[in-house]
Design an enzyme around this catalytic site. Sequence first.
Site, PDB file in Angstrom:
ATOM      1  N   LYS A  64      12.356   7.899  14.201  1.00 55.09           N
ATOM      2  CA  LYS A  64      10.726   7.568  14.710  1.00 55.09           C
ATOM      3  C   LYS A  64      10.410   6.497  14.857  1.00 55.09           C
ATOM      4  O   LYS A  64      10.120   5.675  15.239  1.00 55.09           O
ATOM      5  CB  LYS A  64       9.924   8.763  14.362  1.00 55.09           C
ATOM      6  CG  LYS A  64       8.532   8.549  15.010  1.00 55.09           C
ATOM      7  CD  LYS A  64       7.433   9.738  14.163  1.00 55.09           C
ATOM      8  CE  LYS A  64       6.545   8.558  12.990  1.00 55.09           C
ATOM      9  NZ  LYS A  64       5.438   9.047  12.624  1.00 55.09           N
ATOM     10  N   ASP A 123       6.476  12.510  17.377  1.00 53.81           N
ATOM     11  CA  ASP A 123       5.543  12.571  16.286  1.00 53.81           C
ATOM     12  C   ASP A 123       5.166  13.575  16.645  1.00 53.81           C
ATOM     13  O   ASP A 123       5.668  14.630  17.012  1.00 53.81           O
ATOM     14  CB  ASP A 123       4.577  11.070  16.379  1.00 53.81           C
ATOM     15  CG  ASP A 123       3.212  11.606  17.132  1.00 53.81           C
ATOM     16  OD1 ASP A 123       3.899  12.330  18.616  1.00 53.81           O
ATOM     17  OD2 ASP A 123       2.687  10.408  17.876  1.00 53.81           O
TER      18      ASP A 123
END
Length: 340
Positions: A208, A226
Amino acid sequence: MSKSPVRAQAKGAGWVVDRHDSAVGEQGPGGGKRTARTAKKAPGGAAARGRKAPVKKAVAKKPAVVPEKGAVPVKGASAAKAVGGSRTALVRRARQINRELAEVYPYAHPELDFENPFQLLVATVLSAQTTDLRVNQTTPALFAKYPGPEDLAAANPEEVEEILRPCGFFRAKTRSVMGLSKALVEDYGGEVPGRLEDLVKLPGVGRKTAFVVLGNAFGRPGITVDTHFQRLVRRWQWTEQTDPDKIEAEVGSLFPKSDWTDLSHHVIWHGRRICHARKPACGACPIAHLCPAYGEGETDPEKAQKLLKYEKGGFPGQRLKPPQSYLDAGGKPAPPLGAA
């Protein structure tokens, strides 16, 4: 004989209900319905045998509520079935949602303040388990004292911890940002690498974080999975996966690679501003007509308006120094740390 179909507009959603105001009788040949009157005339029926034909109690059909533009919202079904029964329908709907969100948030951008790849990398690591706003309020002091990886790698850990205390988990985050700074100095000449396989080797950096840096500092497409992204793509039934890597793969397959970075911004912005975790503002949502989860939140427009956050609700965004396009669109910068 049944009456004509009645179409009723669902309040506040732009959805349509088709309802046949007819009694449910026996199943006739070819799928037709037989009422008590037609049963009397049927050969070999109850009337022919000298008995009174039984009359079944009328049962109203349950209205079928479907979105105005096509897909039937079915929770628990596969993503393809949920949006119309085919992958083609899923792809079309997903891309239409992204196009409409792009019109709502044409100025969508990463909500972490940064001036170079190193600052973005550190800020993204610090953003775990806290808000971008809190990170933006904390990093000015950090970067003023330690402007580069060489400075942060040689810092006194206790001094760094004191600066990072407002971000929470400050000891672990201090180890991460100092560790990645040392790795940058020793392995990459003090420069942030521009490859995924190199970034994920740095302390505290996962996929991420790597995609945030690649997409926004190097212009290389990536999907940022997220908490907001996960919530919305599951609500929209783009995927049923819960593992971030699998979500990334399934959602990524629905879009051209060139769309990935902006798609991440659009989805995350919508999740922060309108499609909240606990109380989605459905009545103020610009893509309600495309959403299979419409109705999970507040549908009354006036009540939904009060749930909006950031610039849509008249509040400042997360960045202290947002892009000019955001300010031109009426967005407000966030207040510095300690401001009233």
